[in-house]
Every structure is written in structure tokens, then in C-alpha cells.
Design a protein around this motif. Structure first.
Motif, PDB file in Angstrom:
ATOM      1  N   SER B  75       0.961  -1.313   0.084  1.00  0.00           N
ATOM      2  CA  SER B  75       0.160   0.065   0.180  1.00  0.00           C
ATOM      3  C   SER B  75       0.963   1.328   0.042  1.00  0.00           C
ATOM      4  O   SER B  75       1.634   1.393   1.070  1.00  0.00           O
ATOM      5  CB  SER B  75      -1.016   0.106   1.079  1.00  0.00           C
ATOM      6  OG  SER B  75      -1.660  -1.080   1.411  1.00  0.00           O
ATOM      7  N   PHE B  76       0.713   1.908  -1.062  1.00  0.00           N
ATOM      8  CA  PHE B  76       1.719   3.232  -1.194  1.00  0.00           C
ATOM      9  C   PHE B  76       0.593   4.209  -0.509  1.00  0.00           C
ATOM     10  O   PHE B  76      -0.417   4.469  -1.083  1.00  0.00           O
ATOM     11  CB  PHE B  76       2.152   3.467  -2.501  1.00  0.00           C
ATOM     12  CG  PHE B  76       2.892   4.753  -2.730  1.00  0.00           C
ATOM     13  CD1 PHE B  76       3.804   5.132  -1.963  1.00  0.00           C
ATOM     14  CD2 PHE B  76       2.271   5.692  -3.756  1.00  0.00           C
ATOM     15  CE1 PHE B  76       4.468   6.315  -1.981  1.00  0.00           C
ATOM     16  CE2 PHE B  76       2.913   7.148  -3.917  1.00  0.00           C
ATOM     17  CZ  PHE B  76       3.926   7.473  -2.928  1.00  0.00           C
ATOM     18  N   MET B  77       1.215   4.880   0.538  1.00  0.00           N
ATOM     19  CA  MET B  77       0.071   6.199   0.754  1.00  0.00           C
ATOM     20  C   MET B  77       0.825   7.476   0.653  1.00  0.00           C
ATOM     21  O   MET B  77       1.717   8.020   1.533  1.00  0.00           O
ATOM     22  CB  MET B  77      -0.120   5.775   2.344  1.00  0.00           C
ATOM     23  CG  MET B  77      -0.540   4.385   2.683  1.00  0.00           C
ATOM     24  SD  MET B  77      -0.629   3.866   4.414  1.00  0.00           S
ATOM     25  CE  MET B  77      -1.785   4.977   4.765  1.00  0.00           C
ATOM     26  N   PRO B  78       0.559   8.226  -0.308  1.00  0.00           N
ATOM     27  CA  PRO B  78       1.438   9.644  -0.507  1.00  0.00           C
ATOM     28  C   PRO B  78       0.661  10.442   0.018  1.00  0.00           C
ATOM     29  O   PRO B  78      -0.657  10.302   0.855  1.00  0.00           O
ATOM     30  CB  PRO B  78       0.943   9.856  -1.996  1.00  0.00           C
ATOM     31  CG  PRO B  78      -0.045   8.813  -2.396  1.00  0.00           C
ATOM     32  CD  PRO B  78      -0.109   7.924  -1.495  1.00  0.00           C
ATOM     33  N   GLY B  79       1.336  11.840   0.214  1.00  0.00           N
ATOM     34  CA  GLY B  79       0.824  12.826   1.072  1.00  0.00           C
ATOM     35  C   GLY B  79       0.304  12.593   2.387  1.00  0.00           C
ATOM     36  O   GLY B  79      -0.528  13.137   3.038  1.00  0.00           O
ATOM     37  N   CYS B  80       1.027  11.844   3.044  1.00  0.00           N
ATOM     38  CA  CYS B  80       0.901  11.425   4.497  1.00  0.00           C
ATOM     39  C   CYS B  80       1.924  11.635   5.361  1.00  0.00           C
ATOM     40  O   CYS B  80       3.278  11.407   4.966  1.00  0.00           O
ATOM     41  CB  CYS B  80       0.546  10.024   4.679  1.00  0.00           C
ATOM     42  SG  CYS B  80      -1.248   9.655   4.086  1.00  0.00           S
ATOM     43  N   ARG B  81       1.754  12.339   6.513  1.00  0.00           N
ATOM     44  CA  ARG B  81       2.752  12.251   7.410  1.00  0.00           C
ATOM     45  C   ARG B  81       2.433  11.545   8.959  1.00  0.00           C
ATOM     46  O   ARG B  81       1.424  11.514   9.116  1.00  0.00           O
ATOM     47  CB  ARG B  81       3.146  13.959   8.032  1.00  0.00           C
ATOM     48  CG  ARG B  81       3.724  14.766   6.877  1.00  0.00           C
ATOM     49  CD  ARG B  81       4.205  15.864   7.349  1.00  0.00           C
ATOM     50  NE  ARG B  81       5.363  16.019   8.257  1.00  0.00           N
ATOM     51  CZ  ARG B  81       6.800  15.973   7.993  1.00  0.00           C
ATOM     52  NH1 ARG B  81       6.823  15.961   6.636  1.00  0.00           N
ATOM     53  NH2 ARG B  81       7.505  15.837   8.712  1.00  0.00           N
ATOM     54  N   VAL B  82       3.389  11.084   9.410  1.00  0.00           N
ATOM     55  CA  VAL B  82       3.129  10.417  11.055  1.00  0.00           C
ATOM     56  C   VAL B  82       3.227  11.581  11.816  1.00  0.00           C
ATOM     57  O   VAL B  82       4.242  12.165  12.167  1.00  0.00           O
ATOM     58  CB  VAL B  82       4.106   9.299  11.081  1.00  0.00           C
ATOM     59  CG1 VAL B  82       3.739   8.755  12.247  1.00  0.00           C
ATOM     60  CG2 VAL B  82       4.133   8.226   9.837  1.00  0.00           C
ATOM     61  N   ALA B  83       2.207  11.637  12.869  1.00  0.00           N
ATOM     62  CA  ALA B  83       2.189  12.365  13.843  1.00  0.00           C
ATOM     63  C   ALA B  83       2.815  12.185  15.054  1.00  0.00           C
ATOM     64  O   ALA B  83       3.265  12.671  15.706  1.00  0.00           O
ATOM     65  CB  ALA B  83       0.646  12.839  14.138  1.00  0.00           C
ATOM     66  N   GLY B  84       2.616  10.690  15.465  1.00  0.00           N
ATOM     67  CA  GLY B  84       3.339  10.045  16.537  1.00  0.00           C
ATOM     68  C   GLY B  84       2.669   8.545  16.658  1.00  0.00           C
ATOM     69  O   GLY B  84       2.187   8.100  15.469  1.00  0.00           O
ATOM     70  N   GLY B  85       3.107   8.070  17.423  1.00  0.00           N
ATOM     71  CA  GLY B  85       3.053   6.749  17.503  1.00  0.00           C
ATOM     72  C   GLY B  85       3.256   5.638  18.982  1.00  0.00           C
ATOM     73  O   GLY B  85       3.809   6.683  19.817  1.00  0.00           O
ATOM     74  N   ASP B  86       3.289   4.711  19.144  1.00  0.00           N
ATOM     75  CA  ASP B  86       3.455   3.834  20.101  1.00  0.00           C
ATOM     76  C   ASP B  86       4.290   2.636  19.846  1.00  0.00           C
ATOM     77  O   ASP B  86       3.544   1.517  19.396  1.00  0.00           O
ATOM     78  CB  ASP B  86       2.448   3.657  21.095  1.00  0.00           C
ATOM     79  CG  ASP B  86       2.505   2.883  22.367  1.00  0.00           C
ATOM     80  OD1 ASP B  86       3.572   2.198  22.589  1.00  0.00           O
ATOM     81  OD2 ASP B  86       1.724   2.990  23.405  1.00  0.00           O
TER      82      ASP B  86
END
Lengths: 104, 414
Positions: B75-86
Motif C-alpha cells: 500500500s503506497f500512501m502518498p501525502g501522509c505524515r506520521v504525527a506520532g505513535g507507540d
């Protein structure tokens, strides 16, 4: 469009239609030809797109360019008399039906 | 709803995209998400400072193979940024609110151009070059101005200068240190590249610190140096090095020092890998860690992580670094790392634009720079891999003498 055949060491054949003007490394990447990676994008820096032209198909690709020639002397899979870097081969009507052996 | 993936790769530059290519070639059947903050399909970045700006054709060169683009498990997910995570929970949240779950995480966040925090830095017409969007800005500016000032005398600006020289443009490179590419190449090479760029009409000024940009309040008009000189500029390209993109890794609680700190298996934590320009990794041939910004580093580390993700047991990551730069008609290639304090042996004549510089620490070969000698570059990579150091006499005699010496050693070792 021309037809290009890639032949694996086990003899299996992989065929694709390639638009004229596209280099055969890019064509190999688009068609997931094994062992061709084109890491440098065709800048003649990596030699990961080495092929051997199978002249028994009746089509020759011509002599390598000077810098390509130097690279070919050092390719890991071993140079043959008809070795080329496929990033330097550009699809044209003269190459229609060309057979390229890939080594790994 | 949470989207679960076996592998989530953050960053779709050379490292992230090549990793996907290799996983597909290895017939990896797990689900993979490739997250990019750009809108485009992954593309080759080196042409952006070279032929991309020279040609009418605006196509970029795709990095992903046909299979990577069409595999249902990718799955290619363009235009996305990761805000945070665990990391413990194996979850990430994107800035658009989407939640992703992962079993293995790969950080391939790259590096970004270092910014020049000086007066006027916010004016239009001051750009850095990393992405296709940046290259487009430069291309557009070229329609409006012939006055270019390139701040920083490193690879990107020298490539740009040589690519854009001519066509009535005035191109000035301002470098802060006493020579070009000071940290990357030998003095002989610095001088050669300067001379060659000057032959193309590029003006190169050393020991020049830029102190501010001037403009009409909106767009840049001049670059001003600490010495008080003002250079007319319709476009200024700032290329003064890069900084690793490690902000997300820090937020995730990972250790970062000049990049994301990883172990010899390129792991930042259990089930978390990091690779490419953003990684501070142990150098097996030395007692320290290092960070490299190169296509080779991204690609080789991606190959390694692909092996790890598909379950092949491995030794620690080790690869011979190599680089290339095309500046006008000249092809510079470097194999190995030229450390400070090396003894240098030159083969050939810089005046012929065909020569090599061998770097030794003691008797040990550690790097080779070549100009327009791609075969010798390949040979250098082989020598470094096999830990072979030719003698000075062999180097001066040339490639055939070196090959003979190498072959003779190989036959003795059999």
C-alpha cells in the motif's frame, strides 16, 4: 512499441512491450526482471543492469560506449563479448525482438 | 478502524522505495505500507540537480518497479505524515487521523537541507534542493532570472552550477571554507572541480560567508556577504549540508545523535529498523558510528533490512561506501571514505580530466577518487571489499598493474 525478451539462467523467457526511447534498464525495472536493479537510475555508476545480448536472435546492440566499456570489465557477473549495461540501450525499431540474458 | 500491516515503512526516498522493490522481488507476502509525505510516486533524486533541469521533458524517473506498484500487498500512501505513535503497542497515527498498526517498523525518513537562519531567509526565490517540488521551483525561477547565486560549494550546488551554466546566466558559488567539498574530497580534486566549473563560466568564490539576503520585501534581489559584497540574485539556492530527519524517532522515544542510533543489525529498537540518510550506524571497520548521505548507503541498507524482514539470519551490516557526482562533462566517483590525514597518491593528470586519487592511512588503502575512470572506480570498490592495498608504484603504473597484483594475491589466498 518494440518487443524485448529477457532470458534467465534457467532458460525461462520474459517478454515485454517497450516504448521507443525508453532505456532497457528502466523497461526491466517496470517489468520486474530479476537481478536488474538500476540503482543509480541510469547514471552509469552502479553496473547493476548488466545484460548479455543473445545475438543468436539476429539482433545486435552494437559496441559499448567508452565509459560503459570500462565498467563492463569489472562487472561481478563476468563480462562476455556481447555484454552491455542495459541503461545504455534505448528501445528503437532496430532492437525490436532483442534477447537479453541476465546473469546472477 | 485501524489498518494493520506487517511492515510500515516511513519515507519513500531511495531507502524506503528500494526496500519495497526488494521485498517484492523476494516474493514477500506480508502486508507493507509505504508512507510518503510527497504527493508523487517515489522517484530518483540525483537527476534533480542535473539532467532534470536541463531538459524540456519534465518526467521524473520512477524508483518503484512495476511489481512494487501493482502488488496487492503493497500500500503506497502518498501525502501522509506520521504525527506520532507507540512502539510497544505497534501503532502509529497519521496527521490526517488515520491509525496504522505494525508488526515491524522501518524509519527511512532521510535528511533535509540545512537552513541558513539569517536576515531575509524568508524571501521568495531562496530555495534548497531535495524534492521534485524544489526542482520545479528552480525550473520556474530559471524562466524569470539569469542571476543565480548558489550558497555552499558542495555536491548539489556544483552539479547545479555545471548543469545550468551558459544560456546567458551569471552563476556565482559562495563557499564559506577555503576550498570546495572540503570534507568529502582531496585538495587536488577540489581544485580540479573548481577549475572545470570555471571553464563553464561559473564564478566560484571561497572564504565567503553569506550574512543576509536582500529583497523588495517579497522577492530576493541580492545576496550579501560578511565582507559586505552584494551579489545580484533572482534565485539563490542554499545547499550547505543536510540534517537527519530524526524528530519522529525522538518522539517515539528512540535514541538520536546525528541521526537515529541503530545497532549493527540496523535496529533502533526491537522490531524497529532505520536506514538511509537518517541513520547513525556502527562502522564495522572502525570503533565509531557514522551517518552517510548517499544512494549507495540507502540501497545497501535496504537490501540488508529486506533480508532481515524476510527472516534470513545475517551478520552485521557492512558495505563499502561509494558515491558519484556528475559535474558538466566530468564524472566523479568515490569508493570508500577519505578520512582526514590520509596520504594521497595520484595516478594520471588532472589537466587531462582523467585521473585518480588514492587515499592511504599508513599502508592501508581507505578511499579512491576517480575522474572519468569508471572502471578504476569499480576496481577500487573490489580492492576495498577484499581489503587489498596496492603499492604506490602499482597505482602510478595504472589499472593493469593493480589488477595483476590483486589477482596474484587472490591466487595465493586460494
Amino acid at each position: 512499441m518494440i518487443t524485448v525478451y529477457w532470458v534467465y539462467p534457467d532458460g525461462s523467457e520474459h517478454k515485454a512491450s517497450v516504448e521507443e526511447g525508453v532505456n532497457l534498464m528502466e523497461a526491466a525495472m517496470a517489468n520486474d526482471i530479476e537481478s536488474i536493479y538500476g540503482e543509480c537510475g541510469g547514471s552509469m555508476a552502479c553496473a547493476t543492469c548488466h545484460v548479455e545480448v543473445d545475438e543468436s536472435c539476429g539482433i545486435k546492440a552494437g559496441e559499448p560506449f567508452a565509459m560503459e566499456n570500462e565498467m563492463l570489465d569489472m562487472v561481478e557477473s563476468g563480462r562476455t563479448p556481447t555484454s552491455r549495461l542495459s541503461c545504455q540501450l534505448v528501445a528503437s525499431p532496430e532492437l525490436d525482438g532483442i534477447r537479453l540474458k541476465v546473469a546472477w | 478502524m485501524k489498518n494493520e500491516f506487517d511492515v510500515v515503512i516511513i519515507g519513500a526516498g531511495h531507502a524506503g522505495a528500494h526496500l519495497v522493490n526488494v521485498l517484492v522481488r523476494k516474493k514477500y507476502t506480508g502486508s507493507v505500507a509505504l508512507i510518503s509525505d510527497e504527493m508523487f510516486q517515489p522517484y530518483h533524486r540525483p537527476p534533480l540537480s542535473k539532467e532534470y533541469l536541463k531538459t524540456e521533458q519534465v518526467d521524473s524517473r520512477p524508483l518503484l518497479t512495476g511489481g512494487a506498484l501493482s502488488s496487492p500487498n503493497i500500500s503506497f500512501m502518498p501525502g501522509c505524515r506520521v504525527a506520532g505513535g507507540d512502539l510497544q503497542a505497534g501503532s502509529l497515527t497519521l496527521t490526517n487521523g488515520t491509525e496504522l498498526g505494525f508488526k515491524q517498523l522501518v524509519l527511512a525518513t532521510g535528511a533535509s537541507p540545512r537552513k541558513l537562519a539569517i536576515e531575509g531567509a524568508g524571501l521568495e526565490g531562496i530555495v534548497s534542493l531535495k524534492t521534485l517540488a524544489d526542482a520545479e521551483k528552480i525550473r520556474e525561477a530559471l524562466f524569470q532570472t539569469k542571476e543565480l547565486v548558489l550558497v555552499g560549494g558542495g555536491f548539489i550546488n556544483l552539479e547545479l552550477a555545471c548543469s545550468l551554466a551558459g544560456e546567458g546566466r551569471t552563476i556565482t558559488v559562495l563557499e564559506q571554507t577555503p576550498r570546495l567539498l572540503q570534507r568529502a574530497v582531496s585538495p587536488v580534486m577540489s581544485e580540479f572541480l573548481k577549475t572545470e566549473a570555471e571553464k563553464l563560466g561559473v564564478r566560484i568564490l571561497l572564504n565567503e560567508e553569506v550574512s543576509r539576503f536582500e529583497g523588495d520585501g517579497k522577492r530576493i534581489s541580492h545576496v550579501v556577504t560578511a565582507a559586505g559584497e552584494r551579489f545580484e540574485a533572482g534565485l539563490a539556492v542554499v545547499a550547505i549540508g543536510s540534517v537527519p530527519e530524526s524528530g519522529l524517532a525522538e518522539d517515539l522515544g528512540l535514541e538520536c545523535t546525528n541521526g537515529i542510533v541503530v545497532n549493527g543489525q540496523l535496529q533502533a529498537a526491537p522490531n524497529v529498523y532505520a536506514l538511509g540518510d537518517c541513520v547513525f550506524f556502527p562502522d564495522p571497520s572502525a570503533s565509531h558510528s557514522l551517518r552517510l548521505e548517499s544512494v549507495q548507503n540507502a540501497t545497501d541498507q535496504a537490501n540488508y533490512v529486506a533480508e532481515a524482514l524476510t527472516g534470513s539470519a545475517q551478520e552485521e551490516y557492512h558495505a563499502i561506501p561509494w558515491f558519484w557526482s556528475v559535474q558538466g562533462a566530468n564524472r566523479l566517483q568515490i569508493a570508500g571514505l577519505a578520512k582526514p590525514g590520509t596520504r594521497q597518491v595520484i595516478s594520471g593528470e588532472p589537466a587531462d580530466a582523467n585521473f585518480a586519487v588514492y587515499h592511504y592511512l599508513g599502508e592501508q588503502l581507505c578511499a579512491v577518487e576517480t575522474i572519468n575512470r569508471p572502471g578504476e572506480h569499480m576496481l577500487a570498490r573490489k580492492m576495498l571489499k577484499e581489503n587489498f592495498s596496492p603499492t604506490e608504484a602499482e597505482v602510478v603504473q595504472g589499472v593493469e598493474a593493480i589488477k595483476a597484483a590483486l589477482a596474484s594475491r587472490e591466487s595465493k589466498n586460494v
